[in-house]
Design an enzyme around this catalytic site. Structure first.
Site, PDB file in Angstrom:
ATOM      1  CE1 TYR A 170      -3.941   2.214   1.048  1.00 45.88           C
ATOM      2  CE2 TYR A 170      -2.360   3.201   2.553  1.00 45.88           C
ATOM      3  CZ  TYR A 170      -3.582   3.229   1.915  1.00 45.88           C
ATOM      4  OH  TYR A 170      -4.446   4.270   2.142  1.00 45.88           O
ATOM      5  CE  LYS A 174      -3.799   5.308  -1.230  1.00 47.28           C
ATOM      6  NZ  LYS A 174      -4.826   5.606  -2.256  1.00 47.28           N
TER       7      LYS A 174
HETATM    8  N1  LIG Z   1      -9.328   5.951   5.718  1.00 48.24           N
HETATM    9  C1  LIG Z   1      -8.184   6.602   5.826  1.00 48.24           C
HETATM   10  O1  LIG Z   1      -7.798   7.076   6.925  1.00 48.24           O
HETATM   11  C2  LIG Z   1      -7.335   6.840   4.619  1.00 48.24           C
HETATM   12  C3  LIG Z   1      -6.102   7.499   4.781  1.00 48.24           C
HETATM   13  C4  LIG Z   1      -5.331   7.748   3.667  1.00 48.24           C
HETATM   14  C5  LIG Z   1      -5.789   7.376   2.405  1.00 48.24           C
HETATM   15  N2  LIG Z   1      -6.977   6.733   2.276  1.00 48.24           N
HETATM   16  C6  LIG Z   1      -7.426   6.372   0.930  1.00 48.24           C
HETATM   17  O2  LIG Z   1      -8.742   6.859   0.717  1.00 48.24           O
HETATM   18  C7  LIG Z   1      -9.366   6.087  -0.292  1.00 48.24           C
HETATM   19  C8  LIG Z   1     -10.756   5.669   0.148  1.00 48.24           C
HETATM   20  O3  LIG Z   1     -10.641   4.692   1.177  1.00 48.24           O
HETATM   21  P1  LIG Z   1     -11.649   4.601   2.414  1.00 48.24           P
HETATM   22  O4  LIG Z   1     -10.820   4.741   3.620  1.00 48.24           O
HETATM   23  O5  LIG Z   1     -12.784   5.515   2.217  1.00 48.24           O
HETATM   24  O6  LIG Z   1     -12.098   3.066   2.341  1.00 48.24           O
HETATM   25  P2  LIG Z   1     -13.471   2.385   1.836  1.00 48.24           P
HETATM   26  O7  LIG Z   1     -13.232   0.931   1.800  1.00 48.24           O
HETATM   27  O8  LIG Z   1     -14.601   2.889   2.640  1.00 48.24           O
HETATM   28  O9  LIG Z   1     -13.642   2.949   0.357  1.00 48.24           O
HETATM   29  C9  LIG Z   1     -12.923   2.456  -0.735  1.00 48.24           C
HETATM   30  C10 LIG Z   1     -13.902   2.171  -1.852  1.00 48.24           C
HETATM   31  O10 LIG Z   1     -13.192   1.780  -3.035  1.00 48.24           O
HETATM   32  C11 LIG Z   1     -13.939   0.747  -3.655  1.00 48.24           C
HETATM   33  N3  LIG Z   1     -13.071  -0.035  -4.537  1.00 48.24           N
HETATM   34  C12 LIG Z   1     -12.089  -0.897  -4.166  1.00 48.24           C
HETATM   35  N4  LIG Z   1     -11.501  -1.429  -5.242  1.00 48.24           N
HETATM   36  C13 LIG Z   1     -12.105  -0.898  -6.329  1.00 48.24           C
HETATM   37  C14 LIG Z   1     -11.910  -1.041  -7.719  1.00 48.24           C
HETATM   38  N5  LIG Z   1     -10.983  -1.882  -8.210  1.00 48.24           N
HETATM   39  N6  LIG Z   1     -12.690  -0.333  -8.548  1.00 48.24           N
HETATM   40  C15 LIG Z   1     -13.638   0.509  -8.065  1.00 48.24           C
HETATM   41  N7  LIG Z   1     -13.873   0.676  -6.749  1.00 48.24           N
HETATM   42  C16 LIG Z   1     -13.115  -0.011  -5.886  1.00 48.24           C
HETATM   43  C17 LIG Z   1     -14.489  -0.064  -2.501  1.00 48.24           C
HETATM   44  O11 LIG Z   1     -15.598  -0.852  -2.904  1.00 48.24           O
HETATM   45  C18 LIG Z   1     -14.840   1.028  -1.501  1.00 48.24           C
HETATM   46  O12 LIG Z   1     -16.184   1.450  -1.596  1.00 48.24           O
HETATM   47  C19 LIG Z   1      -8.424   4.921  -0.596  1.00 48.24           C
HETATM   48  O13 LIG Z   1      -7.663   5.229  -1.733  1.00 48.24           O
HETATM   49  C20 LIG Z   1      -7.532   4.896   0.631  1.00 48.24           C
HETATM   50  O14 LIG Z   1      -6.287   4.295   0.367  1.00 48.24           O
HETATM   51  C21 LIG Z   1      -7.759   6.443   3.339  1.00 48.24           C
END
Ligand SMILES: NC(=O)c1ccc[n+]([C@@H]2O[C@H](COP(=O)([O-])OP(=O)(O)OC[C@H]3O[C@@H](n4cnc5c(N)ncnc54)[C@H](O)[C@@H]3O)[C@@H](O)[C@H]2O)c1
Length: 304
Positions: A170, A174
């Site tokens: 991951y 990123k």
């Molecule tokens: N939650 C955090 O604190 C955090 C911190 C830094 C970065 N992020 C990033 O934020 C983004 C959103 O993550 P989140 O935390 O909301 O998690 P989440 O699981 O709630 O949302 C991610 C969404 O992406 C969808 N998804 C996964 N693979 C897919 C694909 N191949 N095609 C289309 N859709 C797909 C999933 O079904 C899900 O609904 C991600 O890129 C994650 O790495 C999150």
């Protein structure tokens, strides 16, 4: 009059969490939204119609949205997603690449499949929609001779910017998205397209996989007038501003939005430098000078 009236946006991975927050925020400011989500598990297994949950909320709130169920890392399906925006709403202005999965484990325990799957969804799943949107905008730019003003907002993470134990898939995915953002900002600016990245922090399905994590919050569960520092929509106002015409001079930036803080990240920058006056360095003497002038540790060993 909304800041994004007349604009059409795609938000990937918008069936849940942060992506849903972005989709609701863009719609609130007037954008029509293609809500993409594959609908699988947090590890990227299975599929479903989770995008429809977000579409329904946008419609209930008086906005306009359609669902897209593509795997963003699939070449054909991600191209069709760009076409769907143009077919459904007549144009594409904004692409928010947010879809993501996690498969954590130390490198000893991480399978090759877990490495490949995470790199594929994040890096390939960001690069492909960027490529298809950029191609669409370039055709428009060539046929009209005018700048197209498109906006790409990618999603990075603190893990990618500083490294994180247990995320050797991951974190580099990123970090690569930060580098992709900088590279595309150079390639697309001539057409008036900006490319920036946002690093959020929220209580979502992804963070729920970590020890002692807070319970998952979906952004529509937090009332508009209530402040929750782990609300997945905390970074969404920044995304909406980056998506607007107001941000036309901001490109190639990586910005973290953590609770109430908006933090501009500094990219790799030159640090302490030593110079050998036009001669090849002698490896046996190099350590001494690195210790004293670069790492500031006791010679001869470099201790941390
Ligand atoms: N939650 C955090 O604190 C955090 C911190 C830094 C970065 N992020 C990033 O934020 C983004 C959103 O993550 P989140 O935390 O909301 O998690 P989440 O699981 O709630 O949302 C991610 C969404 O992406 C969808 N998804 C996964 N693979 C897919 C694909 N191949 N095609 C289309 N859709 C797909 C999933 O079904 C899900 O609904 C991600 O890129 C994650 O790495 C999150």
């Amino acid at each position: 009059m909304g800041m994004l009236d007349g604009k059409v946006a795609i938000v990937t991975g918008a069936g849940h969490g942060i992506g849903r927050g972005h989709a609701l925020e863009l719609a609130k400011h007037g954008a029509k939204v293609v809500v993409n989500d594959l609908g699988g598990s947090v590890k990227g297994e299975g599929e479903g119609r989770d995008a429809d949950l977000t579409v329904d909320i946008i419609k209930e709130r008086g906005g306009d949205a359609v669902g897209n169920y593509a795997d963003v890392s699939d070449e054909t399906a991600s191209d069709e997603m760009i076409a769907q925006a143009v077919e459904a709403f007549g144009r594409l202005d904004i692409l928010v690449n947010n879809a993501g999965i996690v498969r954590d484990g130390s490198i000893f325990n991480m399978s090759v499949d877990d490495f490949d799957a995470v790199i594929k969804v994040h890096l390939r799943g960001t690069w492909l929609p960027c490529k298809h949107a950029a191609t669409h905008w370039r055709q428009l730019n060539k046929s009209t001779g005018e700048k197209v003003g498109g906006r790409i907002i990618n999603t990075v993470s603190g893990a990618g910017l500083t490294g994180n134990f247990g995320q050797s898939n991951y974190a580099p995915a990123k970090a690569a998205i930060a580098s992709l953002t900088q590279t595309l900002s150079l390639e697309l600016y001539k057409m008036g397209v900006t490319v920036n990245a946002v690093g959020p922090a929220a209580a979502t399905r992804i963070t729920a996989t970590m020890p002692n994590a807070p319970a998952v919050i979906e952004p529509d569960e937090v009332p508009e007038d209530e402040w929750n520092r782990m609300d997945p929509a905390v970074s969404s106002p920044l995304v909406a501003w980056l998506a607007s015409d107001e941000s036309s001079l901001v490109t190639g930036q990586v910005i973290r939005a953590v609770a109430e803080n908006i933090i501009l990240m500094k990219s790799w920058a030159d640090g302490p430098t030593i110079n050998n006056g036009g001669k090849r360095w002698d490896a046996t003497k190099l350590g001494q000078q690195l210790a004293t002038d670069v790492f500031h540790t006791r010679a001869p060993g470099l201790r941390y």
